[in-house]
Design a protein around this motif. Structure first.
Motif: not given
Length: 241
Positions: A33-43
């Motif tokens: 979330a901080v790196r800008g790499e979040a996906t639909a399944t990220s926490d």
């Protein structure tokens, strides 16, 4: 990542801290979330520092529309995790702390971030000549299994082991941190983008077409500066008296 129906990551993290750790000394939002790499399944990865905690623990839960993994430490217990991560050359906790976005701070976060920054900058402990020799042997052994394998099903999984071994050998012999799963490729990209691209291409070519040549060339490339493949003369545990 589509978050139109979800609370924004930073807002969710702050609400989580306000509700669950209102008296903590410090907290960080880390991870994708901080790196800008979040996906639909990220926490959301949240690191909490609380002097009242008797020790460290990790907990997974769902709150404010997000799956959350919270890592709780007191003001000294995190140091053992830093040390453990350094010893295995996979700096998960130091990286989270270094990259983490401050959610709360009573004045303790900067010093902890400095510890993380210094550890990451120093890199892992250098492999000894003996360690390199041992790793050469086991990487050669896996490579030989891969070359000789005629069973496609077995080859798929031998290739996975070989990929981990090649990445570890190349990174550690160059004083770099390693990773597991998705962090194998991320660590290689941080080290050398061209090598990472060659690494991915070699294994992608094998998995798509069954051709082993590029993987074999890659393995020999990383082994060659350290003496190449090793079998004859290697021993472990032999009494030298």
């Amino acid at each position: 990542m589509e978050i139109t129906d979800k609370t924004a990551p930073l807002e969710a993290a702050r609400k989580f801290i306000d509700k669950n750790f209102p008296d903590c000394d410090g907290a960080l939002l880390a991870g994708s979330a901080v790196r800008g790499e979040a996906t639909a399944t990220s926490d959301l990865d949240i690191v909490v520092f609380d002097r009242s905690a008797t020790g460290s623990y990790r907990e997974s839960l769902i709150a404010f529309d997000w799956p959350i993994e919270v890592f709780v430490h007191n003001l000294t217990s995190y140091q053992a995790f830093f040390q453990s991560d350094a010893e295995r050359a996979r700096p998960s906790m130091p990286r989270m702390v270094y990259e983490g976005l401050v959610l709360r701070d009573t004045g303790i976060i900067d010093a902890i971030k400095q510890d993380a920054r210094a550890l990451l900058a120093n890199g892992p402990q250098e492999w000894t000549a003996a360690a390199i020799r041992t790793k050469r042997y086991f990487l050669t052994d896996t490579l030989d299994d891969f070359i000789g394998c005629s069973d496609r099903a077995e080859g798929i999984f031998i290739a996975g082991t070989l990929a981990e071994g090649i990445a570890e050998f190349e990174l550690r012999t160059h004083g770099r941190w390693i990773g597991a799963s998705k962090w194998i490729v991320r660590s290689l990209k941080e080290y050398d983008k061209e090598f990472a691209a060659r690494f991915v291409d070699a294994f992608d070519h094998y998995y798509r077409h069954g051709n082993k040549e590029k993987v074999i060339e890659l393995a020999d490339t990383v082994l060659q500066p350290h003496g190449g493949r090793l079998f004859e003369g290697f021993s472990m545990g032999k009494d030298k008296s």
